[in-house]
Design a protein around this motif. Structure first.
Motif, PDB file in Angstrom:
ATOM      1  N   GLY A 104       0.764  -1.244   0.000  1.00  0.00           N
ATOM      2  CA  GLY A 104       0.000   0.000   0.000  1.00  0.00           C
ATOM      3  C   GLY A 104       0.795   1.294   0.000  1.00  0.00           C
ATOM      4  N   ILE A 105       1.911   1.319  -0.724  1.00  0.00           N
ATOM      5  CA  ILE A 105       2.658   2.584  -0.872  1.00  0.00           C
ATOM      6  C   ILE A 105       1.915   3.482  -1.870  1.00  0.00           C
ATOM      7  CG2 ILE A 105       4.873   3.615  -1.638  1.00  0.00           C
ATOM      8  CD1 ILE A 105       5.240   1.954   0.905  1.00  0.00           C
ATOM      9  N   GLY A 106       1.202   2.831  -2.779  1.00  0.00           N
ATOM     10  CA  GLY A 106       0.565   3.597  -3.855  1.00  0.00           C
ATOM     11  C   GLY A 106       1.576   3.957  -4.925  1.00  0.00           C
ATOM     12  N   THR A 107       2.408   2.983  -5.309  1.00  0.00           N
ATOM     13  CA  THR A 107       3.431   3.257  -6.329  1.00  0.00           C
ATOM     14  C   THR A 107       2.766   3.502  -7.683  1.00  0.00           C
ATOM     15  OG1 THR A 107       3.738   0.996  -7.162  1.00  0.00           O
ATOM     16  CG2 THR A 107       4.955   1.589  -5.155  1.00  0.00           C
ATOM     17  N   THR A 108       3.571   3.918  -8.637  1.00  0.00           N
ATOM     18  CA  THR A 108       3.043   4.133  -9.982  1.00  0.00           C
ATOM     19  C   THR A 108       2.906   2.812 -10.734  1.00  0.00           C
ATOM     20  OG1 THR A 108       5.256   4.460 -10.876  1.00  0.00           O
ATOM     21  CG2 THR A 108       4.090   6.441 -10.142  1.00  0.00           C
ATOM     22  N   GLY A 109       3.380   1.716 -10.133  1.00  0.00           N
ATOM     23  CA  GLY A 109       3.263   0.396 -10.772  1.00  0.00           C
ATOM     24  C   GLY A 109       4.156   0.242 -11.995  1.00  0.00           C
ATOM     25  N   ARG A 110       5.209   1.019 -12.050  1.00  0.00           N
ATOM     26  CA  ARG A 110       6.096   0.994 -13.220  1.00  0.00           C
ATOM     27  C   ARG A 110       7.339   0.115 -13.024  1.00  0.00           C
ATOM     28  NH1 ARG A 110       1.943   3.200 -14.628  1.00  0.00           N
ATOM     29  NH2 ARG A 110       1.793   5.070 -15.930  1.00  0.00           N
ATOM     30  N   GLY A 111       7.414  -0.571 -11.884  1.00  0.00           N
ATOM     31  CA  GLY A 111       8.570  -1.453 -11.651  1.00  0.00           C
ATOM     32  C   GLY A 111       9.791  -0.758 -11.074  1.00  0.00           C
ATOM     33  N   ILE A 112       9.597   0.477 -10.633  1.00  0.00           N
ATOM     34  CA  ILE A 112      10.735   1.298 -10.190  1.00  0.00           C
ATOM     35  C   ILE A 112      11.453   0.670  -8.980  1.00  0.00           C
ATOM     36  CG2 ILE A 112      11.396   3.593  -9.295  1.00  0.00           C
ATOM     37  CD1 ILE A 112      10.299   3.695 -12.202  1.00  0.00           C
ATOM     38  N   GLY A 113      10.699   0.365  -7.930  1.00  0.00           N
ATOM     39  CA  GLY A 113      11.296  -0.173  -6.708  1.00  0.00           C
ATOM     40  C   GLY A 113      12.057  -1.473  -6.966  1.00  0.00           C
ATOM     41  N   PRO A 114      11.402  -2.489  -7.561  1.00  0.00           N
ATOM     42  CA  PRO A 114      12.111  -3.743  -7.829  1.00  0.00           C
ATOM     43  C   PRO A 114      13.349  -3.571  -8.718  1.00  0.00           C
ATOM     44  CG  PRO A 114       9.746  -4.080  -7.977  1.00  0.00           C
ATOM     45  CD  PRO A 114       9.950  -2.607  -7.806  1.00  0.00           C
ATOM     46  N   ALA A 115      13.315  -2.649  -9.662  1.00  0.00           N
ATOM     47  CA  ALA A 115      14.488  -2.441 -10.523  1.00  0.00           C
ATOM     48  C   ALA A 115      15.651  -1.855  -9.722  1.00  0.00           C
ATOM     49  CB  ALA A 115      14.133  -1.524 -11.693  1.00  0.00           C
ATOM     50  N   TYR A 116      15.353  -0.892  -8.860  1.00  0.00           N
ATOM     51  CA  TYR A 116      16.431  -0.341  -8.019  1.00  0.00           C
ATOM     52  C   TYR A 116      16.943  -1.376  -7.013  1.00  0.00           C
ATOM     53  CZ  TYR A 116      16.418   4.532  -9.615  1.00  0.00           C
ATOM     54  OH  TYR A 116      16.567   5.686 -10.352  1.00  0.00           O
ATOM     55  N   GLU A 117      16.051  -2.261  -6.539  1.00  0.00           N
ATOM     56  CA  GLU A 117      16.504  -3.318  -5.628  1.00  0.00           C
ATOM     57  C   GLU A 117      17.556  -4.189  -6.307  1.00  0.00           C
ATOM     58  OE1 GLU A 117      12.030  -3.684  -4.039  1.00  0.00           O
ATOM     59  OE2 GLU A 117      13.041  -5.595  -4.284  1.00  0.00           O
ATOM     60  N   ASP A 118      17.304  -4.561  -7.556  1.00  0.00           N
ATOM     61  CA  ASP A 118      18.264  -5.402  -8.281  1.00  0.00           C
ATOM     62  C   ASP A 118      19.576  -4.666  -8.522  1.00  0.00           C
ATOM     63  OD1 ASP A 118      16.678  -7.597  -8.284  1.00  0.00           O
ATOM     64  OD2 ASP A 118      16.054  -7.462 -10.380  1.00  0.00           O
ATOM     65  N   LYS A 119      19.488  -3.356  -8.741  1.00  0.00           N
ATOM     66  CA  LYS A 119      20.708  -2.573  -8.937  1.00  0.00           C
ATOM     67  C   LYS A 119      21.571  -2.647  -7.668  1.00  0.00           C
ATOM     68  CE  LYS A 119      22.262   2.210  -9.332  1.00  0.00           C
ATOM     69  NZ  LYS A 119      22.042   3.523  -9.917  1.00  0.00           N
ATOM     70  N   VAL A 120      20.942  -2.392  -6.534  1.00  0.00           N
ATOM     71  CA  VAL A 120      21.688  -2.371  -5.274  1.00  0.00           C
ATOM     72  C   VAL A 120      22.186  -3.779  -4.917  1.00  0.00           C
ATOM     73  CG1 VAL A 120      21.523  -1.834  -2.813  1.00  0.00           C
ATOM     74  CG2 VAL A 120      20.484  -0.316  -4.482  1.00  0.00           C
ATOM     75  N   ALA A 121      21.428  -4.789  -5.325  1.00  0.00           N
ATOM     76  CA  ALA A 121      21.834  -6.178  -5.055  1.00  0.00           C
ATOM     77  C   ALA A 121      22.863  -6.679  -6.082  1.00  0.00           C
ATOM     78  CB  ALA A 121      20.612  -7.082  -5.051  1.00  0.00           C
ATOM     79  N   ARG A 122      23.276  -5.814  -6.983  1.00  0.00           N
ATOM     80  CA  ARG A 122      24.331  -6.104  -7.965  1.00  0.00           C
ATOM     81  C   ARG A 122      23.966  -7.221  -8.940  1.00  0.00           C
ATOM     82  NH1 ARG A 122      28.567  -6.220  -3.096  1.00  0.00           N
ATOM     83  NH2 ARG A 122      26.914  -7.595  -2.423  1.00  0.00           N
ATOM     84  N   ARG A 123      22.661  -7.320  -9.240  1.00  0.00           N
ATOM     85  CA  ARG A 123      22.271  -8.345 -10.212  1.00  0.00           C
ATOM     86  C   ARG A 123      21.471  -7.748 -11.373  1.00  0.00           C
ATOM     87  NH1 ARG A 123      18.896 -10.137  -5.404  1.00  0.00           N
ATOM     88  NH2 ARG A 123      17.128  -8.744  -5.602  1.00  0.00           N
ATOM     89  N   ALA A 124      21.442  -6.419 -11.473  1.00  0.00           N
ATOM     90  CA  ALA A 124      20.623  -5.773 -12.510  1.00  0.00           C
ATOM     91  C   ALA A 124      21.158  -6.049 -13.907  1.00  0.00           C
ATOM     92  CB  ALA A 124      20.581  -4.264 -12.266  1.00  0.00           C
TER      93      ALA A 124
END
Ligand code: GDP
Ligand code: IMO
Ligand code: MG
Length: 407
Positions: free
Chosen positions: A123-143
């Protein structure tokens, strides 16, 4: 003294950054984005025609201005392609003036699926564009990054591993449908031409421009109160929207920023969930929403509306080292008899307001500060005084020319 300007939103986004960047780009040589993705929606109005940009920098309407997407962005290839095609169809040329860093992380279909299914429970109310998960992968070094599109052999096993991981999350954590690996591969292959056409070592490019003293605008997306570190966590976006994000997101050090222009609406809006101390639920909210056309440019959601929060802006001005301010949508307050601004909070965190007189007059055609009604001038001076930062630009309408330059 460097001539470059960093332009940032100081609230929860939608401050009118696109309009102001477009207006200022006229005298600049480049406009560069450094964070975010197509969660942004920047509305430009020129000669009665409106354009909404999501990924493409707001300098694109000026044919001689170069546009850069820096390493700090997360990019959905279909979203980028769609935007470029639509702009090209309206006569805008991208050849030789649009550059995308090979180090941008890509937003994959699985990121979008995870974002949408997860936000139902979070319930963050994101834009649903995949932004959060994409940045998670970047920080986890698997993007998967834009530059990875040049070597399919090396990319394929990494992609298989990543999509298998995403699908485990989708199926086992969220009881959702998996995304076939083929869908992801097809999407990447279908957009490989974007790599061939626009891939660029943008950090080197920018270093050259800085050396040549080219005038650059660094364009922030979202707003400071959505910053991953300094915003209203966890109701934030996943990037550094404050001034610090520029240096990491483009590879340009702080001494190459000449001025930092902070943009704030004359009131406050927010899309999505999260705290909003000065939010209104009365007829004033309805009036702000109606007159200000407060509907999200990306998702079409209604924006929550409230009074200006100077106490919050005071902190944000410091965090960003704001050197001057731009006040937008002042015309939206035209019909108000009285206007409130939050100047403090009481012990339980409720806003304490100062009430200022309205001007009850149409200011949307005014071109100079001195021609504004006295109470509108006083409203501007009150904000300036409180924030100890000069308001150099006042916006009184959506069009490029509805802009008052003061200093
Ligand atoms: P951004 O995300 O910061 O670029 O802002 P958006 O484009 O999402 O939202 C700002 C909205 O307000 C857009 O519809 C603009 O056309 C409009 N706008 C910008 N400046 C003004 C202004 O001074 N007055 C009015 N009435 N509308 C404005
Ligand atoms: P511009 O550049 C307003 C908000 C979303 C949500 C939160 C997290 O047009 O000012 P995300 O999809 O980023 O994970 O969503 O951030 N949000 C914005 N709100 N303007 C934006 O961009 C926004 N980009 C994200 O509504 O609350
Ligand atoms: Mg917007």
């Amino acid at each position: 003294m460097t001539v470059n300007t960093l332009i940032l939103g100081l609230q929860w986004g939608d401050e009118g950054k696109g309009k102001i960047v477009d207006a200022l780009a006229e005298t600049s040589e480049a406009v560069c984005r450094f964070q975010g993705g197509h969660n942004a929606g920047h509305t430009l109005k020129v000669d009665g025609e409106q354009k909404v940009l999501h990924l493409v920098p707001s300098g694109i309407l000026h044919p001689s201005v170069h546009c850069v997407l820096g390493n700090g962005l997360v990019i959905s290839l279909p979203a980028l392609e769609k935007e470029i095609v639509e702009l090209e169809q309206s006569g805008i040329n991208f050849d030789g003036r649009f550059y995308v860093s090979g180090d941008c992380s890509l937003i994959l279909p699985t990121h979008i699926a995870i974002d949408q299914v997860r936000d139902k429970s979070e319930g963050i109310g994101t834009t649903g564009r995949g932004i959060g998960p994409a940045y998670e992968d970047k920080v986890a070094r698997r993007a998967i990054r834009f530059g990875d599109l040049q070597d399919w052999q090396a990319l394929q096993p990494r992609l298989e591993k990543l999509i298998a991981y995403h699908n485990k999350v989708l199926v086992h954590l969220y009881d959702a449908d998996p995304v076939p690996l083929e869908t992801v591969i097809d999407e990447l292959r279908a957009h490989q031409h974007l790599f061939q056409k626009f891939h660029c070592a943008t950090q080197t490019l920018l270093r050259g421009w800085v050396k040549e003293n080219k005038k650059i605008i660094f364009e922030g997306a979202q707003g400071s109160m959505l910053d991953i570190d300094h915003g209203t966590y966890p109701y934030v976006t996943s990037s550094s929207t404050t001034a610090g994000g520029l240096s990491t997101g483009l590879g340009v050090g702080p001494k190459h920023i000449g001025s930092i222009l902070g943009i704030t609406k004359a009131y406050t809006t927010r899309v999505g969930e999260g705290p909003f101390a000065t939010e209104l639920f009365d007829e004033n909210a309805a009036q702000l929403a109606k007159i200000g056309h407060e509907v999200g440019a990306t998702t079409g959601r209604p924006r929550r509306c409230g009074w200006l929060d100077l106490k919050a802006l005071e902190t944000i001005v410091f965090i960003n080292s704001v050197t001057s301010l731009c006040l937008t949508k002042l015309d939206v307050l035209d019909g108000f008899k009285e206007i409130k601004v939050c100047t403090d909070y009481d012990d339980d965190g409720s806003p304490i307001y100062t009430t200022l007189p309205g001007w009850e007059q149409d200011i949307s055609g005014i071109k100079e500060f001195d021609a504004l009604p006295k109470s509108a001038q006083d409203y501007i001076l009150f904000i300036e005084d409180f924030l100890e930062s000069s308001i150099d630009i006042v916006s009184v309408g959506p069009s490029r020319d509805q802009t008052i330059y003061r200093n």
